[in-house]
Design a protein around this motif. Structure first.
Motif, PDB file in Angstrom:
ATOM      1  N   PRO A 125       0.835  -1.214   0.000  1.00 54.62           N
ATOM      2  CA  PRO A 125       0.000   0.000   0.000  1.00 54.62           C
ATOM      3  C   PRO A 125       0.863   1.255   0.000  1.00 54.62           C
ATOM      4  O   PRO A 125       1.971   1.271   0.544  1.00 54.62           O
ATOM      5  CB  PRO A 125      -0.809  -0.129   1.293  1.00 54.62           C
ATOM      6  N   LEU A 126       0.340   2.292  -0.608  1.00 56.63           N
ATOM      7  CA  LEU A 126       1.021   3.581  -0.635  1.00 56.63           C
ATOM      8  C   LEU A 126       0.519   4.454   0.504  1.00 56.63           C
ATOM      9  O   LEU A 126      -0.656   4.415   0.861  1.00 56.63           O
ATOM     10  CB  LEU A 126       0.770   4.292  -1.968  1.00 56.63           C
ATOM     11  N   THR A 127       1.402   5.252   1.054  1.00 55.09           N
ATOM     12  CA  THR A 127       1.009   6.224   2.068  1.00 55.09           C
ATOM     13  C   THR A 127       0.316   7.400   1.383  1.00 55.09           C
ATOM     14  O   THR A 127       0.370   7.558   0.158  1.00 55.09           O
ATOM     15  CB  THR A 127       2.229   6.743   2.830  1.00 55.09           C
ATOM     16  N   LYS A 128      -0.336   8.258   2.169  1.00 58.62           N
ATOM     17  CA  LYS A 128      -1.013   9.421   1.593  1.00 58.62           C
ATOM     18  C   LYS A 128      -0.055  10.333   0.826  1.00 58.62           C
ATOM     19  O   LYS A 128      -0.380  10.782  -0.284  1.00 58.62           O
ATOM     20  CB  LYS A 128      -1.758  10.189   2.685  1.00 58.62           C
ATOM     21  N   PRO A 129       1.137  10.638   1.378  1.00 58.01           N
ATOM     22  CA  PRO A 129       2.071  11.446   0.595  1.00 58.01           C
ATOM     23  C   PRO A 129       2.480  10.755  -0.707  1.00 58.01           C
ATOM     24  O   PRO A 129       2.622  11.412  -1.744  1.00 58.01           O
ATOM     25  CB  PRO A 129       3.266  11.616   1.541  1.00 58.01           C
ATOM     26  N   GLU A 130       2.658   9.431  -0.667  1.00 58.22           N
ATOM     27  CA  GLU A 130       3.042   8.706  -1.879  1.00 58.22           C
ATOM     28  C   GLU A 130       1.914   8.713  -2.905  1.00 58.22           C
ATOM     29  O   GLU A 130       2.172   8.783  -4.116  1.00 58.22           O
ATOM     30  CB  GLU A 130       3.425   7.266  -1.522  1.00 58.22           C
ATOM     31  N   ILE A 131       0.668   8.667  -2.444  1.00 60.53           N
ATOM     32  CA  ILE A 131      -0.469   8.730  -3.363  1.00 60.53           C
ATOM     33  C   ILE A 131      -0.496  10.074  -4.081  1.00 60.53           C
ATOM     34  O   ILE A 131      -0.719  10.153  -5.299  1.00 60.53           O
ATOM     35  CB  ILE A 131      -1.786   8.487  -2.600  1.00 60.53           C
ATOM     36  N   CYS A 132      -0.264  11.157  -3.348  1.00 57.05           N
ATOM     37  CA  CYS A 132      -0.207  12.490  -3.962  1.00 57.05           C
ATOM     38  C   CYS A 132       0.902  12.537  -5.003  1.00 57.05           C
ATOM     39  O   CYS A 132       0.709  12.999  -6.128  1.00 57.05           O
ATOM     40  CB  CYS A 132       0.030  13.543  -2.875  1.00 57.05           C
ATOM     41  N   TYR A 133       2.055  12.035  -4.623  1.00 63.44           N
ATOM     42  CA  TYR A 133       3.222  11.996  -5.504  1.00 63.44           C
ATOM     43  C   TYR A 133       2.893  11.219  -6.779  1.00 63.44           C
ATOM     44  O   TYR A 133       3.164  11.667  -7.899  1.00 63.44           O
ATOM     45  CB  TYR A 133       4.351  11.342  -4.712  1.00 63.44           C
ATOM     46  N   ALA A 134       2.279  10.026  -6.619  1.00 60.14           N
ATOM     47  CA  ALA A 134       1.955   9.172  -7.764  1.00 60.14           C
ATOM     48  C   ALA A 134       0.928   9.835  -8.674  1.00 60.14           C
ATOM     49  O   ALA A 134       1.042   9.765  -9.911  1.00 60.14           O
ATOM     50  CB  ALA A 134       1.442   7.827  -7.268  1.00 60.14           C
ATOM     51  N   ASP A 135      -0.076  10.477  -8.089  1.00 61.55           N
ATOM     52  CA  ASP A 135      -1.114  11.121  -8.892  1.00 61.55           C
ATOM     53  C   ASP A 135      -0.545  12.254  -9.740  1.00 61.55           C
ATOM     54  O   ASP A 135      -0.967  12.464 -10.886  1.00 61.55           O
ATOM     55  CB  ASP A 135      -2.228  11.661  -7.985  1.00 61.55           C
TER      56      ASP A 135
END
Length: 226
Positions: A125-135
């Motif tokens: 799973p991705l963390t919230k900061p990583e999700i922002c980064y990925a998006d």
């Protein structure tokens, strides 16, 4: 940053921090319907350095990827101090005695053997900061491939032009005849990766997933979103 030399990243970090500070307002206002290459203006001539600039620009308004990046200013009571040496305490042993040496040298990233992990190829799973980064990167890649033909070589060229060096692009088996690649965005041992399928004039599907920092990206068992 498993796929990028740490030495290059370390040497470039100071300059990139200054670049990020000066370009943050521009990054916040950047439109997703226009993609400039990482080396906008005059590039450094080093694709890895240019990608780091691109990363800082795209993710300027995302939370930090780890706890080591913070703008918090330490108060007077939080600054660590070094205790003063007590002059009344005398060193033991005779002058010239050899100092004790650690039995084993510290293990470094280069010397540490790989740890067997039965779940290495399972997505994480991705963390919230990583999700922002990925998006941010998913939107950037989707825009970068607009107008690109449905050909693997054209897709790679378009990604290179948009700021992604070959070290980060992993070729995959095509999907229904459409070129498919994975982008390794695991900077500083984070987990961000993208699966990109380009359908030519029909558009691009860029989906995020998490991969362990040491996992070979092509082997991670990615399950499409939805």
């Amino acid at each position: 940053m498993p796929r990028i030399a740490h030495a290059v990243a370390t040497l470039a970090l100071g300059a990139l921090t200054l670049t990020a500070c000066s370009s943050t307002p521009q990054a916040a206002a950047m439109k997703t319907d226009r993609v400039a290459p990482a080396s906008e203006g005059e590039g450094s001539g080093e694709p890895v350095v240019d990608f780091m600039r691109l990363s800082l620009r795209l993710t300027a308004d995302c939370p930090p990827l780890d706890d080591s990046k913070t703008d918090k200013v330490l108060g007077p009571g939080e600054i660590p101090t070094v205790p003063e040496e007590d002059p009344s305490i005398k060193p033991t042993g005779d002058p010239g005695d050899r100092l004790p040496v650690p039995a084993d040298p510290p293990v470094t990233e280069d010397s540490a053997p790989p740890v067997p992990d039965g779940n290495l190829l399972e997505p994480v799973p991705l963390t919230k900061p990583e999700i922002c980064y990925a998006d941010k990167f998913a939107a950037h890649v989707t825009t970068a491939l607009k107008g690109t033909g449905e050909d693997a070589a054209e897709v790679r060229t378009a990604l290179n032009r948009a700021g992604y060096p070959d070290e980060l692009i992993v070729n995959m088996k095509s999907e229904g005849g459409s070129p498919r690649v994975r982008l390794d965005l695991r900077e500083w041992d984070t987990h961000v990766a993208l699966q990109v399928v380009h359908h030519g004039t029909e558009g691009t599907v860029a989906e995020k997933f998490g991969a362990q920092p040491t996992a070979p990206l092509a082997g991670v068992r990615y399950v499409p979103e939805g």
